[in-house]
Design a protein around this motif. Structure first.
Motif, short mmCIF file in Angstrom:
data_model
loop_
_atom_site.label_atom_id
_atom_site.label_comp_id
_atom_site.label_asym_id
_atom_site.label_seq_id
_atom_site.Cartn_x
_atom_site.Cartn_y
_atom_site.Cartn_z
N UNK A 146 6.10 4.23 3.61
CA UNK A 146 6.03 4.23 4.81
C UNK A 146 5.72 3.75 6.03
N UNK A 147 4.66 3.17 6.27
CA UNK A 147 3.54 2.81 7.05
C UNK A 147 4.80 2.08 7.74
N UNK A 148 5.25 1.35 7.00
CA UNK A 148 6.12 0.01 7.49
C UNK A 148 7.21 0.31 8.98
N UNK A 149 7.07 2.15 9.04
CA UNK A 149 8.09 2.19 10.11
C UNK A 149 7.11 2.69 11.04
N UNK A 150 6.16 3.12 10.59
CA UNK A 150 4.61 3.38 12.09
C UNK A 150 4.78 2.26 12.95
N UNK A 168 -4.73 3.11 10.88
CA UNK A 168 -5.27 3.21 9.83
C UNK A 168 -5.25 1.67 9.02
N UNK A 169 -5.62 0.65 9.30
CA UNK A 169 -6.01 -0.27 8.79
C UNK A 169 -7.21 -0.53 7.84
N UNK A 173 0.53 -1.45 -0.21
CA UNK A 173 -0.30 0.27 0.18
C UNK A 173 0.71 1.13 0.01
N UNK A 174 2.11 1.53 0.80
CA UNK A 174 2.54 2.58 1.50
C UNK A 174 3.78 2.39 2.41
N UNK A 227 -2.77 8.42 5.94
CA UNK A 227 -2.97 8.87 7.86
C UNK A 227 -1.50 9.11 7.50
N UNK A 228 -0.93 8.86 6.62
CA UNK A 228 0.78 8.73 6.30
C UNK A 228 1.19 10.23 6.98
#
Length: 135
Positions: A57-61, A68-69, A54-55, A132-133
């Motif tokens: 960047x979201x794996x870091x948060x 946001x799921x 999906x994005x 959400x990011x």
């Protein structure tokens, strides 16, 4: 060698229901707790894989990827993911004043993790309402 979420679920299943010829060096409660750790790790890896699609960047948060799921995978999948993760987290922690988790309880969580791996493996179900990011 990469260990996939499916491998972790398989290993958790072996801990919960060991073969008859296997030596039983661990108590059922200890095997259930170890299986809970493997299942939580499998769920976290599946979430990372999902968010990479999906994005990235979201794996870091950590916490935000669960929050946001709902906008990406749907309300039901997000609720089930939060509930399962919380139950597995509680089962992973050792407390001297509590009994270990029951193998039947972790077996039910194993089935839920398998369903979530399938749901998250399909990719985003709906278009995002918000990004959400950026918040």
């Amino acid at each position: 060698m990469t260990i996939t979420p499916e491998d972790l679920v398989t290993d958790a299943g072996r801990l919960l229901l060991p073969p008859a010829e296997a030596p039983l060096a661990l108590t059922p409660g200890l095997r259930a707790r170890a299986a809970a750790v493997l299942l939580r790790l499998a769920l976290e890896q599946a979430l990372d894989t999902y968010w990479k699609q999906v994005t990235p960047r979201m794996t870091r948060i950590g916490k935000h990827r669960m929050l946001c799921l709902e906008w990406y995978a749907g309300y039901d999948a997000a609720r089930r993911c939060r509930t399962t993760w919380a139950a597995l987290s509680a089962a992973c922690h050792y407390r001297a004043y509590e009994l270990p988790p029951a193998p039947a309880e972790i077996q039910a969580r194993l089935r839920e993790v398998i369903a979530l791996l399938t749901a998250l493996g399909a990719g985003p179900a709906t278009a995002a309402k918000t990004d959400c990011t950026d918040t």
